[in-house]
Design a protein around this motif. Structure first.
Motif, PDB file in Angstrom:
ATOM      1  N   ARG A  28      30.425  33.112  47.738  1.00 23.82           N
ATOM      2  CA  ARG A  28      30.743  33.848  48.961  1.00 23.82           C
ATOM      3  C   ARG A  28      30.758  35.355  48.700  1.00 23.82           C
ATOM      4  O   ARG A  28      30.226  36.137  49.495  1.00 23.82           O
ATOM      5  CB  ARG A  28      32.108  33.403  49.498  1.00 23.82           C
ATOM      6  N   VAL A  29      31.352  35.771  47.579  1.00 32.09           N
ATOM      7  CA  VAL A  29      31.398  37.202  47.248  1.00 32.09           C
ATOM      8  C   VAL A  29      29.990  37.752  47.072  1.00 32.09           C
ATOM      9  O   VAL A  29      29.647  38.819  47.593  1.00 32.09           O
ATOM     10  CB  VAL A  29      32.234  37.434  45.970  1.00 32.09           C
TER      11      VAL A  29
ATOM     12  N   HIS B  28      32.790  32.686  44.071  1.00 30.44           N
ATOM     13  CA  HIS B  28      31.824  33.712  43.664  1.00 30.44           C
ATOM     14  C   HIS B  28      30.563  33.700  44.516  1.00 30.44           C
ATOM     15  O   HIS B  28      29.939  34.745  44.722  1.00 30.44           O
ATOM     16  CB  HIS B  28      31.460  33.526  42.190  1.00 30.44           C
TER      17      HIS B  28
ATOM     18  N   PHE C  21      38.819  32.617  43.699  1.00 28.17           N
ATOM     19  CA  PHE C  21      37.816  33.096  44.656  1.00 28.17           C
ATOM     20  C   PHE C  21      36.553  32.239  44.553  1.00 28.17           C
ATOM     21  O   PHE C  21      36.369  31.494  43.590  1.00 28.17           O
ATOM     22  CB  PHE C  21      37.479  34.569  44.406  1.00 28.17           C
TER      23      PHE C  21
ATOM     24  N   ARG D  86      34.924  43.158  40.190  1.00 26.52           N
ATOM     25  CA  ARG D  86      33.693  42.892  40.934  1.00 26.52           C
ATOM     26  C   ARG D  86      32.483  43.668  40.402  1.00 26.52           C
ATOM     27  O   ARG D  86      31.438  43.707  41.039  1.00 26.52           O
ATOM     28  CB  ARG D  86      33.904  43.242  42.415  1.00 26.52           C
TER      29      ARG D  86
ATOM     30  N   ARG E 262      28.670  43.147  41.824  1.00 23.95           N
ATOM     31  CA  ARG E 262      28.091  44.291  42.542  1.00 23.95           C
ATOM     32  C   ARG E 262      26.716  44.644  41.979  1.00 23.95           C
ATOM     33  O   ARG E 262      25.774  44.896  42.724  1.00 23.95           O
ATOM     34  CB  ARG E 262      29.020  45.502  42.452  1.00 23.95           C
TER      35      ARG E 262
ATOM     36  N   GLN F 103      28.285  37.923  50.498  1.00 26.93           N
ATOM     37  CA  GLN F 103      28.836  39.004  51.309  1.00 26.93           C
ATOM     38  C   GLN F 103      28.248  40.350  50.915  1.00 26.93           C
ATOM     39  O   GLN F 103      27.896  41.170  51.778  1.00 26.93           O
ATOM     40  CB  GLN F 103      30.356  39.043  51.170  1.00 26.93           C
TER      41      GLN F 103
END
Length: 276
Positions: free
Chosen positions: A167-168, A165, A163, A118, A122, A171
């Motif tokens: 949504r990540v 991406h 996953f 991540r 980040r 979030q």
């Protein structure tokens, strides 16, 4: 007294554990994959390229990506905050640029899309969050009046990479800004936008997205995407959200396509006419 004695011990244990994990799984640059000797997500060379990309100016409005006021081809239904039509971190060239900084931007976005690590997302979420809050502060918007949402990945792409991406990214932006995250859309399509031309992108987006069952959009929304090329995806999402009841929809992204400056032709009957 017991708690006061236990806290330093736990801190030391966490520091030792972090050191051991760093030895066992040394962090790598999110762009080039080289081992990192210092804290951060990018090596010094890639960080310099990323900062250079962030300083690059639009050939039309002469502003960096975070302040660019130019509209993409399909973005007709999104809203503005002040003079800005979107918030982006950097520009990228659509048609295979050989510039090292353009390659670095695309590799960073690719890492956000595909990497289980991540680090890339980040970095992007942190810098994008700071820019969102700055934009709202400059134009008198209150973050608590907004919600954040995203165009979800297709089920086949989620299955392939494990996953979503979008949504990540959303979030993390929600965590950094304090803006509430709301899952409003679902994706029923299977075709990837990157393989389509401009008109096909709009048709594919309109047939792929719809409101999640039971969702009633209210208020203002920030819609986060990784990359905006023609704006077909975010424009379709904006139309769906507004049709459902949303007041405003403002797009944010990691990278946006650079708008080309059109050259004016010199009229034959006016040889003195000069294009700017």
């Amino acid at each position: 007294m017991k708690d006061k004695k236990r806290i330093p011990i736990l801190d030391r244990f966490a520091a030792v554990l972090s050191y051991l994990l760093r030895l066992l799984f040394p962090p790598k640059c999110a762009v080039c994959g080289d081992l990192l000797l210092k804290e951060g997500e990018l090596c010094p060379e890639c960080l310099a390229l990323w900062e250079s990309a962030r300083r690059e100016k639009c050939p039309v409005c002469q502003k960096t990506a975070r302040g660019c006021t130019c509209r993409t081809f399909h973005m007709l239904d999104t809203d503005m905050i002040g003079e800005r039509r979107m918030t982006a971190l950097a520009f990228y060239e659509r048609f295979g640029s050989e510039k090292a900084r353009d390659k670095a931007v695309l590799r960073l976005v690719y890492a956000v899309k595909t990497s289980d690590d991540r680090a890339a997302v980040r970095l992007c979420a942190r810098e994008l969050s700071a820019q969102i809050l700055r934009t709202m502060m400059l134009d008198g918007e209150k973050p608590e009046e907004w919600k954040i949402t995203y165009p979800p990945r297709s089920s086949s792409r989620k299955k392939k990479y494990g996953f979503d991406h979008g949504r990540v990214l959303s979030q993390l932006i929600s965590r950094y800004t304090g803006i509430e995250l709301e899952n409003t859309l679902e994706n029923t399509g299977e075709r990837a936008q990157k393989s389509l031309n401009s008109l096909e992108r709009m048709e594919n987006a309109e047939s792929s997205y719809r409101l999640r069952e039971g969702v009633v959009p209210k208020g203002k929304y920030i819609i986060a995407d990784d990359i905006i090329t023609t704006g077909a995806t975010v424009n379709t999402a904006a139309k769906i959200l507004k049709r459902g009841g949303a007041e405003e929809v403002y797009p944010v992204c990691i990278a946006r396509a650079k708008k080309k400056k059109r050259k004016l032709r010199r009229p034959s009957d006016r040889p003195w006419f000069k294009s700017k």
